[in-house]
Enzyme design. Structure first.
Site, mmCIF file in Angstrom:
data_model
loop_
_atom_site.group_PDB
_atom_site.id
_atom_site.type_symbol
_atom_site.label_atom_id
_atom_site.label_comp_id
_atom_site.label_asym_id
_atom_site.label_seq_id
_atom_site.Cartn_x
_atom_site.Cartn_y
_atom_site.Cartn_z
ATOM 1 N N LYS A 11 0.846 -1.195 0.000
ATOM 2 C CA LYS A 11 0.000 0.000 0.000
ATOM 3 C C LYS A 11 0.890 1.256 0.000
ATOM 4 O O LYS A 11 1.940 1.234 -0.637
ATOM 5 C CB LYS A 11 -0.969 -0.048 1.192
ATOM 6 C CG LYS A 11 -1.711 -1.407 1.240
ATOM 7 C CD LYS A 11 -2.825 -1.466 2.213
ATOM 8 C CE LYS A 11 -3.466 -2.856 2.150
ATOM 9 N NZ LYS A 11 -4.606 -3.016 3.029
ATOM 10 N N HIS A 95 -8.619 -3.115 -5.838
ATOM 11 C CA HIS A 95 -8.540 -3.217 -4.370
ATOM 12 C C HIS A 95 -9.666 -2.388 -3.747
ATOM 13 O O HIS A 95 -9.999 -1.316 -4.238
ATOM 14 C CB HIS A 95 -7.167 -2.733 -3.875
ATOM 15 C CG HIS A 95 -6.910 -3.120 -2.462
ATOM 16 N ND1 HIS A 95 -7.486 -2.451 -1.405
ATOM 17 C CD2 HIS A 95 -6.197 -4.131 -1.926
ATOM 18 C CE1 HIS A 95 -7.109 -3.038 -0.276
ATOM 19 N NE2 HIS A 95 -6.325 -4.065 -0.574
ATOM 20 N N GLU A 97 -9.735 -0.535 -1.260
ATOM 21 C CA GLU A 97 -9.356 0.836 -0.882
ATOM 22 C C GLU A 97 -9.450 1.767 -2.089
ATOM 23 O O GLU A 97 -9.847 2.924 -1.968
ATOM 24 C CB GLU A 97 -7.942 0.834 -0.285
ATOM 25 C CG GLU A 97 -7.950 0.224 1.120
ATOM 26 C CD GLU A 97 -6.656 -0.468 1.516
ATOM 27 O OE1 GLU A 97 -5.618 -0.281 0.867
ATOM 28 O OE2 GLU A 97 -6.709 -1.240 2.507
ATOM 29 N N GLU A 167 -10.974 -10.467 -0.800
ATOM 30 C CA GLU A 167 -10.586 -9.743 0.413
ATOM 31 C C GLU A 167 -11.818 -9.125 1.069
ATOM 32 O O GLU A 167 -12.251 -8.028 0.673
ATOM 33 C CB GLU A 167 -9.603 -8.626 0.065
ATOM 34 C CG GLU A 167 -8.331 -9.092 -0.609
ATOM 35 C CD GLU A 167 -7.218 -8.049 -0.467
ATOM 36 O OE1 GLU A 167 -6.219 -8.388 0.161
ATOM 37 O OE2 GLU A 167 -7.382 -6.921 -0.954
ATOM 38 N N SER A 213 -5.941 -9.592 6.986
ATOM 39 C CA SER A 213 -5.288 -9.968 8.245
ATOM 40 C C SER A 213 -4.640 -11.353 8.215
ATOM 41 O O SER A 213 -4.675 -12.073 9.214
ATOM 42 C CB SER A 213 -6.276 -9.848 9.419
ATOM 43 O OG SER A 213 -6.737 -8.513 9.539
HETATM 44 P P1 13P Z 1 -4.019 -6.695 5.790
HETATM 45 O O1 13P Z 1 -3.257 -7.971 5.572
HETATM 46 O O2 13P Z 1 -3.187 -5.620 6.433
HETATM 47 O O3 13P Z 1 -5.316 -6.943 6.485
HETATM 48 O O4 13P Z 1 -4.370 -6.115 4.324
HETATM 49 C C1 13P Z 1 -4.968 -6.946 3.386
HETATM 50 C C2 13P Z 1 -4.996 -6.258 2.092
HETATM 51 O O5 13P Z 1 -5.713 -5.307 1.890
HETATM 52 C C3 13P Z 1 -4.084 -6.737 1.040
HETATM 53 O O6 13P Z 1 -4.385 -6.161 -0.189
#
Ligand code: 13P
Length: 250
Positions: A11, A95, A97, A167, A213
């Site tokens: 990220k 993604h 986000e 995810e 996670s």
């Molecule tokens: P985390 O492993 O920090 O929960 O993030 C997952 C993620 O968004 C990977 O693209």
């Protein structure tokens, strides 16, 4: 045989020295022969980290996004031909986000997938539901809809270059992981849907990663589910010890 994949998504983390240090550690690590390791790093480090990882068979670099147009007046954006021109093998598209903070719609994501494939990039296509959707027990239909809207029309050849990352948003960065049973149920639903869309062979060959996670303490159990082919890892991919343990969790 499906690929086993341990992918990291850094990220918007790591300044230059830390990024190079982490990439060098993973790039020089011994990874199991049957595991593909992918590092999703910020754009500005792609070229240099690609040079580092190219030395190690089995370790690859990925962009975290790409623009949907070929070129033009899109200040601050990066195109698929640009990624191709510096030899980047992978790109993460869709993604949660980016869907949320950058208003990426399924229609835009469909264009991104198309232009990435046209430029010979392998795509890691992300999908996943919010807690609200999960609570209403509509997660399967929601995720199928995300897949339908952005990748349904792809050819079998295209699908050979596509990996899916499931995810669930409620498990991203929260420390709360889907249970292995929840992950398996959703991955199976996705695979069944791929069968409907593309036929049995493609469904069997497409890797489906779990993200949310993933840690050394839960990776073995999650990766052990029959329809889980690895992980897309955020936080734990930025600690070399943790990520190496995850790489060895298959
Ligand atoms: P985390 O492993 O920090 O929960 O993030 C997952 C993620 O968004 C990977 O693209």
């Amino acid at each position: 045989m499906r690929k086993k994949i341990a992918a990291g998504n850094w990220k918007m983390n790591k300044t230059y020295d830390d990024a190079m240090g982490l990439a060098t550690t993973i790039g020089n690590a011994k990874v199991p022969e049957d595991v593909t390791v992918i590092l999703g790093v910020p754009y500005i480090y792609l070229k240099e980290i690609n040079e580092i990882t190219k030395e190690n068979r089995g370790v690859y670099v990925s962009a975290q996004n790409v623009h949907q147009e070929e070129s033009g007046a899109y200040t601050g954006e990066i195109s698929a031909p640009m990624l191709k021109s510096i030899g980047i093998p992978y790109v993460i598209i869709g993604h949660s986000e980016r869907r949320e903070y950058n208003c990426e719609t399924p229609e835009v994501l469909k264009k991104k997938v198309r232009i990435a494939l046209d430029n010979n990039l392998d795509v890691i296509f992300c999908c996943g539901e919010s807690l609200e959707v999960r609570k209403k027990n509509e997660h399967e239909i929601y995720v199928k809809n995300q897949i339908e809207k952005s990748i349904a029309g792809l050819s079998s050849e295209d699908m050979k270059k596509l990996t899916i990352a499931y995810e669930p948003i409620w498990a991203i960065g929260t420390g709360e992981t889907a249970t292995p049973a929840q992950a398996q149920a959703m991955h199976k639903a996705i695979r069944d849907y791929l069968k409907e869309l593309f036929g049995e062979k493609i469904a069997d060959e497409t890797a489906i990663l779990y993200g949310g996670s993933v840690k050394p303490s839960n990776a073995v159990e999650i990766f052990g589910q029959v329809d889980v082919d690895g992980g897309l890892v955020g936080g734990a991919s930025m600690d070399p010890d943790s990520f190496l343990k995850i790489i060895h969790s298959f």
